[in-house]
Write an enzyme that holds these catalytic residues in place. Sequence first.
Site, PDB file in Angstrom:
ATOM      1  N   CYS A   2       0.825  -1.214   0.000  1.00 22.09           N
ATOM      2  CA  CYS A   2       0.000   0.000   0.000  1.00 22.09           C
ATOM      3  C   CYS A   2       0.855   1.258   0.000  1.00 22.09           C
ATOM      4  CB  CYS A   2      -0.875   0.029   1.249  1.00 22.09           C
ATOM      5  SG  CYS A   2      -1.901  -1.420   1.415  1.00 22.09           S
ATOM      6  N   ARG A  27       4.733   0.733  -6.205  1.00 20.50           N
ATOM      7  CA  ARG A  27       4.682  -0.182  -5.070  1.00 20.50           C
ATOM      8  C   ARG A  27       3.722  -1.348  -5.327  1.00 20.50           C
ATOM      9  NH1 ARG A  27       6.654   2.206  -0.420  1.00 20.50           N
ATOM     10  NH2 ARG A  27       5.211   1.162   0.988  1.00 20.50           N
ATOM     11  N   TRP A  75      -2.843  -2.486  -1.724  1.00 19.97           N
ATOM     12  CA  TRP A  75      -2.397  -3.789  -2.211  1.00 19.97           C
ATOM     13  C   TRP A  75      -3.040  -4.794  -1.258  1.00 19.97           C
ATOM     14  CZ3 TRP A  75       0.859  -7.857  -0.487  1.00 19.97           C
ATOM     15  CH2 TRP A  75       1.353  -8.702  -1.497  1.00 19.97           C
ATOM     16  N   ASN A  99      -1.080   1.340   5.848  1.00 18.42           N
ATOM     17  CA  ASN A  99      -0.182   0.394   5.172  1.00 18.42           C
ATOM     18  C   ASN A  99       0.356  -0.527   6.251  1.00 18.42           C
ATOM     19  OD1 ASN A  99       1.799  -0.931   3.672  1.00 18.42           O
ATOM     20  ND2 ASN A  99       3.269   0.731   3.899  1.00 18.42           N
ATOM     21  N   GLY A 100       0.332  -1.832   6.004  1.00 27.97           N
ATOM     22  CA  GLY A 100       0.845  -2.784   6.994  1.00 27.97           C
ATOM     23  C   GLY A 100      -0.210  -3.828   7.325  1.00 27.97           C
ATOM     24  N   HIS A 503      20.145 -35.192 -12.729  1.00 23.01           N
ATOM     25  CA  HIS A 503      19.617 -35.919 -11.565  1.00 23.01           C
ATOM     26  C   HIS A 503      18.106 -35.769 -11.446  1.00 23.01           C
ATOM     27  CE1 HIS A 503      23.657 -36.918 -10.369  1.00 23.01           C
ATOM     28  NE2 HIS A 503      23.999 -35.664 -10.614  1.00 23.01           N
ATOM     29  N   LYS A 604       6.652  -3.463  -4.713  1.00 24.54           N
ATOM     30  CA  LYS A 604       8.061  -3.081  -4.680  1.00 24.54           C
ATOM     31  C   LYS A 604       8.654  -3.256  -3.286  1.00 24.54           C
ATOM     32  CE  LYS A 604      11.872  -1.326  -6.329  1.00 24.54           C
ATOM     33  NZ  LYS A 604      12.693  -2.276  -7.103  1.00 24.54           N
TER      34      LYS A 604
HETATM   35  C1  F6R Z   1      12.726  -8.852  -7.683  1.00 24.79           C
HETATM   36  C2  F6R Z   1      12.744  -8.028  -6.490  1.00 24.79           C
HETATM   37  C3  F6R Z   1      12.472  -8.681  -5.191  1.00 24.79           C
HETATM   38  C4  F6R Z   1      13.223  -7.970  -4.062  1.00 24.79           C
HETATM   39  C5  F6R Z   1      12.791  -8.539  -2.712  1.00 24.79           C
HETATM   40  C6  F6R Z   1      13.566  -7.907  -1.583  1.00 24.79           C
HETATM   41  O1  F6R Z   1      13.064  -8.123  -8.812  1.00 24.79           O
HETATM   42  O2  F6R Z   1      12.958  -6.847  -6.559  1.00 24.79           O
HETATM   43  O3  F6R Z   1      12.755 -10.036  -5.220  1.00 24.79           O
HETATM   44  O4  F6R Z   1      14.588  -8.145  -4.259  1.00 24.79           O
HETATM   45  O5  F6R Z   1      11.428  -8.311  -2.530  1.00 24.79           O
HETATM   46  O6  F6R Z   1      13.350  -6.534  -1.540  1.00 24.79           O
HETATM   47  P1  F6R Z   1      14.356  -5.578  -0.806  1.00 24.79           P
HETATM   48  O7  F6R Z   1      15.629  -5.620  -1.551  1.00 24.79           O
HETATM   49  O8  F6R Z   1      13.694  -4.240  -0.849  1.00 24.79           O
HETATM   50  O9  F6R Z   1      14.519  -6.101   0.588  1.00 24.79           O
END
Ligand code: F6R
Length: 609
Positions: A2, A27, A75, A99-100, A503, A604
């Site tokens: 969110c 996001r 979201w 958010n959360g 395998h 994101k």
């Molecule tokens: C894939 C991607 C995710 C993030 C993961 C961790 O392209 O971006 O797999 O790498 O959600 O996010 P961060 O780096 O913000 O902890």
Amino acid sequence: MCGIVGYVGPKDCSEVLVSALTKLEYRGYDSAGIAVFDNGEIKTVKTKGKLKDLEDKLNEVGKPGGNVGIGHTRWATHGEPSDVNSHPHSGARVTIVHNGIIENYIELKEFLVSKGKTFESDTDTEVVTQLLDYKYNGNPLETIDDVMAELKGSFALGIMFKDFPDRVFAVRRESPLIVGVAEGESFIASDVPAILKYTRNYYLLDHDEIATLTKEGVTFVDEHLDPVEKELKTADWDMEAAEKGGYPHFMIKEINEQPEAIKTTIMPRIKDGLPCLEECGITLDKIKDFNNITIVACGTAMHAGMVGKYVIEDLARVPVTVDVASEFRYRNPIIGEGDLVIIISQSGETADSLAAMRLAKQKGAATLAIVNAKGSSIAREADMLIYTLAGPEIAVASTKAYTTQLSVMYLFAFELALAKETVSSAECKRLVSALMKMPEAVQYVIDNCEKKCKYIATKLITADSLLYIGRGLDYALSMEGSLKLKEVSYIHSESYAAGELKHGTISLIEEDMPVIAVATQTDVIPKTVSNIVEVKSRGAKVILVCTDICARELKDDVANYVVEIPHTDELLMPITAAVPLQILAYYTAVNRGNDPDKPRNLAKSVTVE
Ligand code: F6R
């Protein structure tokens, strides 16, 4: 996840809120809404769908006219995406965006139902609305504080009380929230890009602090309602950095930004030809006694950790375990005093990575965070911190964050090897000098491989499933290549250690199945080539990403398509070899009609478990 925004000031609030929300679209979201004080009444407009749907609805029902309000992109976690589950949520006297996740929402809901409260939505958020309403005593700060004491989980909240039409309140625990300020106006937002159009000055809200935004300015109190003085921060990147700048998508823009991002990340950390991480709290003396390292992260960041493992073990001869944060935090890991836990995170807010870091600290391990987002929770709580200086990464699929994470992993591995005296200063200088050439090498790959990768991507669009294979560092990189492709193209894909195929997995190979092989490590190239021959003779269509040296030695028909990249120091090859894999993923997504910046179901910044 969110996105939250809020505004108090002279401008048309509806317009500011919608404009700010567009900067949080990256996001990931499935519905959107705003609530604005319009002639003393809170007017809410919200809808399932995208911001365009919200704008259509605002045109249809009439935009609330006013200067104080909050907005949200949702979201979905609790309850399907729908108009009624969209935020803002209102009770009789309060309206909020959230958010959360409120972990104890079921017991709170039962309590509130027993007190006669009724609920419209399936969300955990509405429980907070009703609880605020139930506890309201005429004093917003006391009420918010009282409610916070009852909440378990993570939250960032924007709150408006009907009795206070001139102000917005904001509070957070775990979930991110910043407070922006400009002359005569103030903002709240889940992330800096949302406010950049209006101001670069902002405060970071700490856990359990409450901000009050009025026309006169912003005030902060802590959980005891004592006033707090906060340091004003200035964003060191501007609107342009958060815009597409002529590229069709953020993902391809960010792929193109990698040479600069790597350069910006490594150069300030090199002195006299050697790594210098003192400003990050890292000295040879401080790290020389670590004999056990665990790298914890999620997704792409975890894949950067996989490369880190190979490099640290190879150079510094220290055993490294790489773990997925969501597993690490629940498996009672064997770590303690004298151990180092490295947490890698672009956002610095990933809930599992943050929890993993706290667990590591609790167990007495030292923590080193490699983070891109300045002032994020992981950055603030780690013992040692190296920022990747990649600038804002807006596309959901991580690209420049990954290669800058790799760059930092290399610098750290070099420093550790020096501390352990497993490499000489001269050898370290050679490695550093090779690392300094990587921005140029990456630029070369972008300039020379994009066309070919774009063409090869046209051959992937009808695939149902793909395999990525490699050995050693190439295997570590294959994991990232595979994730990149699947997340934006929605084609099923797996990465496999090339030697492991026979395998079991080789039974999946059938006529025309694409297999993407990475071969940059000279000592294992003959082995990988044997594995390529095995899959190709069973009908696989092989795309080989390899060094120019390797390409020269191979028979013409070993692969269906070859992407050649320049040979650099072999330890550093994942940085350049990542680029064609990113470009392949990008064009495959675009060719399939997907939006690579906002892949379905993804967010994101994953601030919930
Ligand atoms: C894939 C991607 C995710 C993030 C993961 C961790 O392209 O971006 O797999 O790498 O959600 O996010 P961060 O780096 O913000 O902890």
